[in-house]
Enzyme design. Sequence first.
Site, PDB file in Angstrom:
ATOM      1  N   ARG A 280     -28.955  24.380 -75.097  1.00  0.00           N
ATOM      2  CA  ARG A 280     -27.976  25.450 -74.878  1.00  0.00           C
ATOM      3  C   ARG A 280     -26.658  25.006 -75.489  1.00  0.00           C
ATOM      4  NH1 ARG A 280     -24.526  25.367 -70.712  1.00  0.00           N
ATOM      5  NH2 ARG A 280     -25.918  24.344 -69.235  1.00  0.00           N
ATOM      6  N   HIS A 284     -23.401  27.786 -69.674  1.00  0.00           N
ATOM      7  CA  HIS A 284     -24.506  28.395 -68.934  1.00  0.00           C
ATOM      8  C   HIS A 284     -24.295  29.906 -68.853  1.00  0.00           C
ATOM      9  CE1 HIS A 284     -27.576  29.060 -65.930  1.00  0.00           C
ATOM     10  NE2 HIS A 284     -26.675  29.618 -65.134  1.00  0.00           N
ATOM     11  N   TYR A 293     -19.228  18.497 -67.848  1.00  0.00           N
ATOM     12  CA  TYR A 293     -20.414  17.720 -67.477  1.00  0.00           C
ATOM     13  C   TYR A 293     -21.237  17.214 -68.661  1.00  0.00           C
ATOM     14  CZ  TYR A 293     -22.540  22.404 -67.982  1.00  0.00           C
ATOM     15  OH  TYR A 293     -22.930  23.640 -68.438  1.00  0.00           O
TER      16      TYR A 293
END
Length: 386
Positions: A280, A284, A293
């Site tokens: 990805r 998200h 993160y």
Amino acid sequence: MTVESTAARKPRRSSKRTSAAKTPAKAPESSAPELVQLLTPEGERVEHPDYSIDLTAQELRGLYRDMVLTRRFDAEATALQRQGELGLWASLLGQEAAQIGSGRALRDDDYVFPTYREHGVAWCRGVDPTNLLGMFRGVNHGGWDPNSNNFHLYTIVIGSQTLHATGYAMGVAKDGADSAVIAYFGDGASSQGDVAEAFTFSAVYNAPVVFFCQNNQWAISEPTERQTRVPLYQRAQGFGFPGVRVDGNDVLACLAVTRSALERARRGEGPTLVEAFTYRMGAHTTSDDPTKYRADEERAAWEAKDPILRLRTYLEKQGTADEAFFTALDEESEALGKRVREAVRAMPDPDRMAMFDHVYADGNPLVDEERAQFAAYQASFAEEGE
């Protein structure tokens, strides 16, 4: 806005470079194929002992066009959300090959159960992109008839669609049809109990279903290694059916592997788990900040494996597409972006009070109280403006 975002923004390789041999090179025997790959990140064709595909020049250009237009639509949707036109958007950036490859492997009579990110599969099934955006704007609950395209409505509840797909596939088998069913989900959903139950039922009842897991490495902020101690595709062994890991950034491999799994289902041989190993590239959803993160170096490493760039490189090496094709596609993608943008801005604002109407069939005192509170809150803005 250019067609090829992220890695595809790199300088294009000239089609005048020395063309590669027409015959695919054979992959080194030392690289035992745990991950099925037919097109390397450098745009070189390789062979695989179990999977192969033979496409015409027109079909190859079609796959490239699908991925480019899907990415352009996705980029426009992200921009519209940032401009306040959509409430939320879940980008598929980087996952175009997994979705287009698997989507183009389907027959018209196959049935698809998506999550909320399968914009490329929706494109392959003929769903108008503006219907997807209407849902994220809050003016419809899907906007398309699932039976018209054999493409179910988007599912927000994580993993639940795998049960729906299994039940539907069991019904297909009882009807004696030779169609197949495919269920899409992510690596995060693979940890859900619904998915395990779907695996159990599909195996026991030999359901004609393909479980297509897009392992994009991150379940929001949770990496895959925090969810499983074995590769995801190996989980299928415990349920009694095969699993395979495919290069999710290789549209040719995704097409070949998915087509094989669907044919296996149609022959009455039961389910297959396909793990598309991809990434990805964006957040998200538009409410997420991936910089908190994951490292920039990780994304950069995956940008070098960009699915659109690798197919373009192959097309140019083979002389399968010329500059006129790419120029025309650029123009088509911009026209798509404009159409989508104008369609969304012409949509009505969602009815803010409608969210209270269908919580319970017969009403509920608590919901009535919340409705009144929200109505008073909305009215307060009008009073301040007077």
